[in-house]
Design a protein around this motif. Structure first.
Motif, PDB file in Angstrom:
ATOM      1  N   VAL A 174     -11.260   4.147   6.081  1.00  0.00           N
ATOM      2  CA  VAL A 174     -10.722   2.907   5.517  1.00  0.00           C
ATOM      3  C   VAL A 174      -9.343   2.608   6.090  1.00  0.00           C
ATOM      4  O   VAL A 174      -9.077   1.523   6.598  1.00  0.00           O
ATOM      5  CB  VAL A 174     -10.652   2.973   3.976  1.00  0.00           C
ATOM      6  N   GLY A 175      -8.448   3.589   6.018  1.00  0.00           N
ATOM      7  CA  GLY A 175      -7.111   3.416   6.576  1.00  0.00           C
ATOM      8  C   GLY A 175      -6.068   2.987   5.564  1.00  0.00           C
ATOM      9  O   GLY A 175      -5.151   2.246   5.911  1.00  0.00           O
ATOM     10  N   ILE A 176      -6.214   3.434   4.314  1.00  0.00           N
ATOM     11  CA  ILE A 176      -5.200   3.155   3.304  1.00  0.00           C
ATOM     12  C   ILE A 176      -4.889   4.450   2.542  1.00  0.00           C
ATOM     13  O   ILE A 176      -5.703   5.374   2.509  1.00  0.00           O
ATOM     14  CB  ILE A 176      -5.641   2.047   2.320  1.00  0.00           C
ATOM     15  N   ARG A 203      -2.383   0.749   8.682  1.00  0.00           N
ATOM     16  CA  ARG A 203      -1.464  -0.335   9.030  1.00  0.00           C
ATOM     17  C   ARG A 203      -0.076  -0.131   8.441  1.00  0.00           C
ATOM     18  O   ARG A 203       0.846  -0.869   8.760  1.00  0.00           O
ATOM     19  CB  ARG A 203      -2.030  -1.666   8.528  1.00  0.00           C
ATOM     20  N   ALA A 204       0.075   0.860   7.559  1.00  0.00           N
ATOM     21  CA  ALA A 204       1.364   1.106   6.912  1.00  0.00           C
ATOM     22  C   ALA A 204       1.518   2.597   6.674  1.00  0.00           C
ATOM     23  O   ALA A 204       0.524   3.306   6.479  1.00  0.00           O
ATOM     24  CB  ALA A 204       1.448   0.352   5.585  1.00  0.00           C
ATOM     25  N   PRO A 205       2.749   3.118   6.708  1.00  0.00           N
ATOM     26  CA  PRO A 205       2.961   4.539   6.451  1.00  0.00           C
ATOM     27  C   PRO A 205       2.658   4.889   5.002  1.00  0.00           C
ATOM     28  O   PRO A 205       2.780   4.055   4.101  1.00  0.00           O
ATOM     29  CB  PRO A 205       4.449   4.743   6.775  1.00  0.00           C
ATOM     30  N   MET A 206       2.279   6.134   4.783  1.00  0.00           N
ATOM     31  CA  MET A 206       2.039   6.592   3.421  1.00  0.00           C
ATOM     32  C   MET A 206       3.370   6.774   2.705  1.00  0.00           C
ATOM     33  O   MET A 206       4.359   7.191   3.300  1.00  0.00           O
ATOM     34  CB  MET A 206       1.262   7.901   3.443  1.00  0.00           C
ATOM     35  N   LYS A 207       3.389   6.489   1.409  1.00  0.00           N
ATOM     36  CA  LYS A 207       4.617   6.594   0.629  1.00  0.00           C
ATOM     37  C   LYS A 207       4.641   7.818  -0.276  1.00  0.00           C
ATOM     38  O   LYS A 207       5.700   8.233  -0.730  1.00  0.00           O
ATOM     39  CB  LYS A 207       4.802   5.332  -0.219  1.00  0.00           C
ATOM     40  N   ALA A 208       3.474   8.379  -0.555  1.00  0.00           N
ATOM     41  CA  ALA A 208       3.423   9.469  -1.526  1.00  0.00           C
ATOM     42  C   ALA A 208       2.647  10.678  -1.002  1.00  0.00           C
ATOM     43  O   ALA A 208       2.054  11.422  -1.769  1.00  0.00           O
ATOM     44  CB  ALA A 208       2.801   8.973  -2.828  1.00  0.00           C
ATOM     45  N   PHE A 209       2.659  10.866   0.312  1.00  0.00           N
ATOM     46  CA  PHE A 209       1.927  12.010   0.884  1.00  0.00           C
ATOM     47  C   PHE A 209       2.544  13.322   0.433  1.00  0.00           C
ATOM     48  O   PHE A 209       3.762  13.505   0.470  1.00  0.00           O
ATOM     49  CB  PHE A 209       1.951  11.927   2.409  1.00  0.00           C
TER      50      PHE A 209
END
Length: 207
Positions: free
Chosen positions: A99-101, A125-131
């Motif tokens: 999916v890519g989210i 399309r966007a960096p992860m914020k809570a990895f």
């Protein structure tokens, strides 16, 4: 020709499936059943892997069901819990995020069993914020990327994707919906709404 139109994504999907080094009899979750996820599922099924197909679209789940041991509608079921229940509480050997989210990537990691592998297939399309690296560390996970395209060939030098289509491992007819050029706008709308998996525009008759 309309089947040939999906050879590029199908080739990428085959490469992605193989990047996880799946083995016969293992459990694999495919998170996201658009055309790419569908082809990943078909490849894994053809390799003797037990596939759990996960998506929010009943249309996509219905289309993927012949190639899946189980399907999970993640709009009505919690996908990590469902995958663990299906696998007897262990988790899947391989999880493919298509999916890519961030939420689906997190789910793919969390449903992968101890020592298993998560494969990134979707385009983020966007960096992860809570990895959280603990997701990997505590369960000794392997994470690999499967960008593609890396053209694959058989031992005889034939394109693997054509070989898979000829042997009906990859089934373009289950994915492709054709639209004449005059209905191009309808084709784009159908693809965007998940009404079809892969819209292919063909020349109008006599055109």
């Amino acid at each position: 020709f309309e089947h040939a139109a999906v050879c590029e994504p199908a080739d990428c999907a085959i490469g992605a499936a193989l990047r996880g080094r799946p083995e016969v009899g293992q459990w694999a979750a495919v998170v996201g059943l658009g055309a790419m996820g569908h082809f990943v599922s078909q490849t894994l099924f053809g390799l003797g892997v037990k596939v759990i197909g996960i998506d929010v679209s009943e249309n996509r789940l219905r289309a993927a069901k012949p190639f899946c041991a189980e399907v999970v509608n993640s709009s009505t079921q919690e996908p990590v819990a469902a995958a663990r229940e299906i696998t007897g509480g262990i988790g899947v050997d391989r999880a493919y995020e298509v999916v890519g989210i961030e939420p689906t990537f997190a789910a793919a990691l969390q449903m992968t069993r101890m020592g298993g592998t998560t494969v990134l297939v979707g385009v983020f399309r966007a960096p992860m914020k809570a990895f959280d690296p603990e997701w990997l560390f505590r369960r000794d996970l392997t994470v690999v990327a499967a960008k593609g395209p890396r053209p694959l060939v058989t031992a005889q030098g034939e394109a693997t994707v054509l070989d898979f289509i000829q042997r009906k491992v990859i089934r373009p007819e289950t994915v492709v919906t054709t639209f004449p050029l005059a209905r191009a706008a309808e084709a784009f709308a159908a693809q965007a709404s998940s009404e079809c998996l892969k819209a292919v525009i063909v020349p109008d008759e006599g055109g």
